[in-house]
Scaffold this active site. Sequence first.
Site, PDB file in Angstrom:
ATOM      1  CE  LYS A  79      36.937  38.203  35.706  1.00  0.00           C
ATOM      2  NZ  LYS A  79      37.024  38.321  33.739  1.00  0.00           N
ATOM      3  CB  SER A 154      40.948  38.044  33.859  1.00  0.00           C
ATOM      4  OG  SER A 154      39.902  38.286  33.456  1.00  0.00           O
ATOM      5  CB  SER A 178      38.661  36.778  30.989  1.00  0.00           C
ATOM      6  OG  SER A 178      39.542  37.924  30.821  1.00  0.00           O
TER       7      SER A 178
END
Lengths: 463, 426
Positions: A79, A154, A178
């Site tokens: 990420k 997210s 997330s």
Amino acid sequence: MIADIISKLKNKEISALELTKSYLNKIESENPDINAFITVTNDSAIKEASNVDDLISKSENLDELFSKMPLLGIPLAHKDIFSTKDVKTTAASKILEDYIPVYDATVVSKLKSSGGISLGKLNCDAFAHGATGENSDFGPTKNPYDKSRVAGGSSSGTGAAVASEMVVFATGTDTGGSLRNPASFTNTVAIKPTYGRVSRYGIFAMSSSLDSIGHITTSAEDSALVLSQTAGFDPFDATTSKHPVENYLENIGADIKGKKIGIVKEYLSDEIDSEILEKTKSAINIYEKLGAEIIDISLPNSEYALASYYVITLSEVSSNLARFDGIRFGFDRDKFGDEAKRRIMIGTYALSAGFYDEFYVKAQKVRTLIIQDFKKAFEKVDAILAPVSPVMPPKIGEVVDDPMKNYLMDILTVPVNLAGLPALSLPCGFSSKGLPVGIQLIGDHFSEKNLYNLGYNFERISK
Amino acid sequence: MTQDYSMVLGLEIHMQLNTDSKMFCGCKNDPFESDANTNVCPVCLGLPGAMPVPNLNALKNAQLFAHSVGAKLQTKIIYERKNYFYPDLPKGFQLTCPHNPIAVGGSLNGINFREIHLEEDTAKSIHTDDLTLIDFNKSGVPLLEIVTEPDFTDIDQAVEFCKEIQLIARYLGVSEADMEKGNMRLEANISVRKPGQVELPNYRVEMKNINSFSFMKKALQHELRRQAETLVNGEVLVQETRGFNEVTGKTFSQRSKEEANDYRYFPEPDIPEIEVDDKWMSEITTRDVLLPSELRLKLKEKGLNDQYILRLVGDFSLYEKYLAVMDLGYSPSESANFVVNISEYKEKSPLEIDKIEKLKKTSKITDEAILSPIVETVINENSKVVSDFKSGNASAMQFLIGQVMKSTQGKADAQIVASILNKLLA
């Protein structure tokens, strides 16, 4: 899946270079459509893969080599809020469009030493603020199962990249859902470990008391293998635990007869999408068939979780984003997106003199009540089964202008973060429109091994 | 005019601790000697993702100091974020422990402590004509903050208190406490009230950037006078920060209350609550340390005079030299005399001092036949002093003996010289 690849590498059926190239090709063909990657590190990946092949060809004892480096040659991605030395790390925000960290996050270096090969950096909501991936300044990630829909957030790129096989697994963070949310939207497996199980050092903090570092894989077994590499005490993170890291793969397939699974009545309200409720009930049936005992429980303070979560998280966000002042790195603060600005303003307000007790202190009190709710529950059950998202993956643009709707998508995931518990999100079939649905198993602190055992058994039946 | 008002004065003293590494990272703690921005890492640069890990040695040194000055150690320390923007503050917040500090209460020489915190120092801004440079070597250096109650009744008492704090820090070896370098910084909160008034005034003036004890004295004296004059003139005093200009000898307003920050304190989530258990506590409270107050008593018992005590206690290295000289067989007052009074011995080691002393003793000239001509020469060359002696000035005798000593490189036996002088001048 990882085990299969490893055995092929060991038997020299494929080379690490071939493997990496095939995933890089997949990125090249799929990513323009999906937008899971912000940065692809082609050159370094190919170089690392060649090094792995060297290691394998020179090794006199492959078993020893792969037991020391259990992820040797496995393509992965991070990420884009994980600091990666010499590789641009944007947090999916224009304010850091040119930021190149001088150091690796602990998890990044741990996965490097386990032999993993990073193919690049993954899209997400800017600074991990969001539940749909649409708050990225580099465009939304599309859901591989329906490209008109979001991939969740997210960690949007994390879920989409794994689901579309651009990587074998990918890292992410879960502050209020997330990782579990994108996993449930993309038919993949996410682990949100116990708070303090995996080091946060080097990962951009969203809400420091809630951030949990995990990953998305295609199976519970892969998830267990990766966690065994990332978990553990880190002298650079004072909140990591010295609790020993268990062998998560040991007895992962053991019988689960007699295990007690709790069903939370507050989590199965009418506000949840009916198809999701239906899928959750089918999951309950599977566990009954596997011999688990299903027990109804109550978490009475659940309705206050979301409010408590947003007061705490936005307060911490407002302080964590203060360092992005454009003095030492990055651009000026006018490059912050709307969501970051919104969170800074609300959080600053909640911490201000005269409001602090009314908001922050009260939210922490609620948090304590939620922790106590779970504590009581785990006196009766070994794990809790619940839906992940209250809604099916929205169409791109459907909720982006409605922050409240966006925030409400976290309603079933945030209590876990408030209590610092581990949770495993698993695929649970598809809706009538062919969209993935996920369930989550929530465990007591440091009970990841039990969750993997439950998840592995579930996969065997549901797949 | 100042007699019409009594002073209300409290102090805030900041001291950098001299631990090997910084407060929340492993960087070398060396803010003054190294090239700019060399002792830095992601943590003290406030890079994204970096996390603070408290330095336990710094905490223990802070506790040792707090315990030694008589403050009461706390069993729970909680770090909080003090949020404000400043270029020298890379995270946008400073870590400090305002609500659960290292120590609360207790007193030293009648002055009560409000609290003692351990926080992190900021980076250093260097302003040139057209730009500001920032050196992060100082960022994250452990910084002790000592806050007193407004208990001081006069300015000299406050200066003495600061000197004692400085001395204690040096005795414990926890800080160089050098005001010039900036290891030690003083801030004073001063206001005035009518004699007999019990409640505190509704304002206070904060005096910052006090960089020496003499500066402190002058600045406070001036400010006290200014406040009294203002009230006598029927004007109102306001809460503000004032600086002191040494050239004009006046204080001036720097910042008024309206600009006060809201620091939005909240507990630092990256640092779990620090519990000081019994074992830890006794490790601090039972440590064998020597404090200046104890040394004063000890030296007094040895029969040393106040002047010697002041010098020896005020300079620990001098005291150590004194001890080393005593170890060579000299009496306390002899040893004190050597290290405090004799300028020739200032640069000499104890062993060198001993060597010279032994030489003096073994080669003493006692022969009157040798000494008499020398004494005569001295008498002839110092007729003025001789007449002083004859008119009864006793110190003239000392001078004449000194002259004889000088021309014999200190080898003459002083008693014999005295008897010759008495004989010749009778």
